[in-house]
Design a protein around this motif. Structure first.
Motif, PDB file in Angstrom:
ATOM      1  N   SER A 270       0.795  -1.210   0.146  1.00  0.00           N
ATOM      2  CA  SER A 270       0.111  -0.109  -0.044  1.00  0.00           C
ATOM      3  C   SER A 270       0.872   1.187   0.090  1.00  0.00           C
ATOM      4  N   LYS A 271       0.466   2.301  -0.516  1.00  0.00           N
ATOM      5  CA  LYS A 271       0.975   3.664  -0.597  1.00  0.00           C
ATOM      6  C   LYS A 271       1.028   4.241   1.139  1.00  0.00           C
ATOM      7  N   LYS A 272       0.224   3.726   1.868  1.00  0.00           N
ATOM      8  CA  LYS A 272      -0.074   4.174   3.119  1.00  0.00           C
ATOM      9  C   LYS A 272       0.924   3.261   4.055  1.00  0.00           C
ATOM     10  N   LEU A 273       2.044   3.724   4.735  1.00  0.00           N
ATOM     11  CA  LEU A 273       3.099   3.281   5.229  1.00  0.00           C
ATOM     12  C   LEU A 273       2.677   2.513   6.650  1.00  0.00           C
ATOM     13  N   ASP A 274       1.779   2.875   7.119  1.00  0.00           N
ATOM     14  CA  ASP A 274       1.203   2.286   8.490  1.00  0.00           C
ATOM     15  C   ASP A 274       0.464   0.784   8.074  1.00  0.00           C
ATOM     16  N   LYS A 275      -0.320   0.701   6.945  1.00  0.00           N
ATOM     17  CA  LYS A 275      -0.819  -0.178   6.575  1.00  0.00           C
ATOM     18  C   LYS A 275       0.112  -1.591   6.337  1.00  0.00           C
ATOM     19  N   ASN A 276       1.241  -0.992   5.740  1.00  0.00           N
ATOM     20  CA  ASN A 276       2.295  -1.809   5.535  1.00  0.00           C
ATOM     21  C   ASN A 276       2.939  -2.308   6.840  1.00  0.00           C
ATOM     22  N   ILE A 277       3.268  -1.492   7.582  1.00  0.00           N
ATOM     23  CA  ILE A 277       3.877  -1.890   8.990  1.00  0.00           C
ATOM     24  C   ILE A 277       3.004  -2.817   9.824  1.00  0.00           C
ATOM     25  N   LEU A 278       1.758  -2.607   9.791  1.00  0.00           N
ATOM     26  CA  LEU A 278       0.688  -3.226  10.619  1.00  0.00           C
ATOM     27  C   LEU A 278       0.878  -4.792   9.984  1.00  0.00           C
ATOM     28  N   TRP A 279       0.828  -5.096   8.537  1.00  0.00           N
ATOM     29  CA  TRP A 279       0.875  -6.353   8.146  1.00  0.00           C
ATOM     30  C   TRP A 279       2.196  -7.209   8.470  1.00  0.00           C
ATOM     31  N   TRP A 280       3.288  -6.515   8.338  1.00  0.00           N
ATOM     32  CA  TRP A 280       4.743  -6.808   8.521  1.00  0.00           C
ATOM     33  C   TRP A 280       4.828  -7.484   9.994  1.00  0.00           C
ATOM     34  N   LYS A 281       4.366  -6.469  10.790  1.00  0.00           N
ATOM     35  CA  LYS A 281       4.480  -7.021  12.357  1.00  0.00           C
ATOM     36  C   LYS A 281       3.533  -7.851  12.820  1.00  0.00           C
ATOM     37  N   GLN A 282       2.272  -8.131  12.071  1.00  0.00           N
ATOM     38  CA  GLN A 282       1.600  -9.112  12.275  1.00  0.00           C
ATOM     39  C   GLN A 282       2.149 -10.567  11.991  1.00  0.00           C
ATOM     40  N   GLN A 283       2.869 -10.728  10.574  1.00  0.00           N
ATOM     41  CA  GLN A 283       3.451 -11.727  10.116  1.00  0.00           C
ATOM     42  C   GLN A 283       4.814 -12.149  10.892  1.00  0.00           C
ATOM     43  N   PHE A 284       5.773 -11.205  11.150  1.00  0.00           N
ATOM     44  CA  PHE A 284       6.821 -11.507  11.957  1.00  0.00           C
ATOM     45  C   PHE A 284       6.732 -11.187  13.469  1.00  0.00           C
ATOM     46  N   SER A 285       5.582 -11.374  13.877  1.00  0.00           N
ATOM     47  CA  SER A 285       5.236 -11.171  15.572  1.00  0.00           C
ATOM     48  C   SER A 285       6.388 -12.474  16.105  1.00  0.00           C
TER      49      SER A 285
END
Length: 504
Positions: A7-22
């Motif tokens: 996504s162009k929205k960085l916060d959305k990408n960060i949320l997905w990333w942190k969920q996957q690599f929790s």
């Protein structure tokens, strides 16, 4: 893994990333700002050991970020879109799953607010063969890489082979004074959750000044510590650890220790080696059967010799009995003293070989054994047959792949010598009975130690296939009993004419 577009929205990408690599302590995530005015938010993620301390100064990534910090906003986005910085290996990803896979290859992933692509930038990558070579676990086929003293490098060697977002690394610290990093690794969805929970409870169940090696944790977390049999499997091979993770088992790594602890463990897992699955099934079956026989003989052979020669001579052929009697002429000691003298001598030579440095240690075991054995026979202290029995017993113990497991048989050997010397064949059978009862009640993290020789029906007799015989890989479609019951299938053969689906 649930996928989404970058996504162009960085916060959305960060949320997905942190969920996957929790729960992945070795995955580093760094927010930053780019552009001449430092007003463009960005997010950097990499595996810790692949980034390096001087990443921002000396690497290709550091130079790229420094260039981006001198650009105007419009120029910066254009440079990212068109690869204006001329980084030939930079790869844009439109999907978050592609970006995750890119990072797991050992590179760095960069997200920029307002830019709908994730950039993979090449960096140091995973550590290579210069780390360590395994001396205690020789491989006929497969990688010779081995674990070193750094827990970060060890986790990276596992990541290098197992590039999955399901691989979780839970980090904790043990030791009041040393604060030693300890990593608990498992494959989410494949491991049984109760096994991970049990290990975490055991780690929290003790407090100690310091952890010098993973062996301290092994002893403190074993529940049946009076047993001579280990309840953890130890290894220095990353490929062996990966194989265990794919089976649904957990792995424990401690900083400053090259030994990985694999749990749960059972009797069969100590006999198997990685080579068994890298070579054809016929030779793997033959060598595995040899190891089973060797493990049994390394424990019972001296005791069985004493029982037959001292109490039950009628079990031996007449010619063999006369040969034994002729060999013992002039020997002043009874048979049990002969056997104990030679066994203790060989154990002393083994210990001396371990403690002496380099080639001298390898030489002392061979030369010392030959000299002492020959001198003892020439002096009529022991008979030649006892030297043969003791030497063959030592040879059998060397064939056991795991040193900790072999040690249990070395200790039990003396118990069988004592029982056989005192009660003959009845004492020998009593020792076997007590041993089988002990193994039958022994568990490792709730799993029977004799699995799959007991409880084989719990996994539809699938585990029984991979014991004395190592069948073709096509006949092993299911994970062992360790694995989560909801995720047992590990192999599916694509349909071909004349072949059935192995996972069906």
């Amino acid at each position: 893994m649930q996928d989404q577009a970058v996504s162009k929205k960085l916060d959305k990408n960060i949320l997905w990333w942190k969920q996957q690599f929790s729960n992945c302590a070795d995955i580093k995530m760094r927010p930053m700002c780019l552009g001449k005015n430092m007003n463009i938010r960005a997010f950097l993620s990499y595996i810790e050991v692949t980034g390096g301390k001087n990443m921002m100064e000396d690497s290709l990534l550091g130079k790229m970020l420094n260039r981006l910090n001198t650009m105007e906003d419009a120029t910066l986005y254009e440079a990212l879109k068109e690869n204006g910085l001329g980084i030939s290996d930079a790869t844009p990803f439109a999907k978050m799953s592609e970006a995750a896979s890119g990072m797991l290859t050992g590179d760095t992933i960069l997200f920029v607010d307002g830019f709908d692509r994730a950039l993979k930038i090449p960096d140091r990558g995973y550590p290579g063969m210069s780390l360590q070579e395994t001396d205690s676990e020789k491989a006929i086929r497969g990688s010779n890489e081995g674990f070193g003293g750094s827990i970060k490098q060890n986790t990276a060697l596992i990541r290098k082979r197992l590039r999955s977002v399901d691989l979780k690394v839970a980090e904790c610290k043990c030791g009041r004074q040393t604060s030693t990093n300890v990593d608990l690794m498992y494959l989410n969805g494949i491991v049984r959750p109760e096994i991970v929970s049990e290990m975490q409870q055991r780690l929290n169940g003790f407090e100690i000044d310091g952890i010098g090696d993973s062996g301290v944790i092994e002893q403190l977390t074993e529940t049946q510590w009076l047993s001579p049999f280990p309840q953890f499997q130890t290894t220095r091979r990353p490929d062996r650890v990966v194989m265990a993770l794919l089976e649904g088992r957990g792995v424990l790594l401690a900083d400053n220790s090259p030994e990985a602890l694999i749990f749960p463990a059972d009797y069969n897992s100590f006999i198997k080696t990685t080579d068994d699955y890298y070579t054809r099934w016929e030779i793997a079956t033959f060598t595995r059967a040899l190891r089973y026989v060797a493990a049994f003989l390394s424990m019972i052979l001296p005791g069985l010799y004493l029982a037959m020669t001292n109490f039950h001579t009628q079990l031996l052929p007449t010619k063999l009995l006369l040969s034994f009697a002729a060999a013992r002429q002039g020997v002043p000691f009874p048979g049990v003293v002969e056997v104990l003298l030679m066994e203790l001598s060989f154990e002393l030579l083994r210990e001396a070989g371990v403690r002496l440095p380099g080639a001298m240690g390898n030489t002392i075991g061979i030369v010392g054994g030959l000299i002492i054995g020959q001198a003892a026979v020439d002096a009529n202290i022991v008979s030649p047959m006892v030297v043969i029995v003791v030497a063959f017993t030592a040879l059998c113990s060397f064939a056991i792949p795991n040193e900790d497991f072999a040690t249990a048989f070395r200790l039990l050997k003396f118990a069988f010598i004592g029982l056989s010397a005192a009660f003959g064949f009845y004492g020998f059978l009593l020792g076997l009975l007590v041993l089988l009862i002990h193994l039958a009640q022994l568990e490792s993290f709730g799993m029977p130690y004799l699995m799959p020789f007991v409880g084989a029906d719990l996994n539809d007799y699938q585990d029984e296939r991979d014991t004395l015989v190592r069948p073709p890989l096509q006949a092993l479609p299911r994970r062992p009993f360790y694995a989560n019951p909801k995720n047992r299938i590990r192999l599916r053969m694509k349909s071909r004419k004349g072949h059935r689906d192995a996972g069906s």
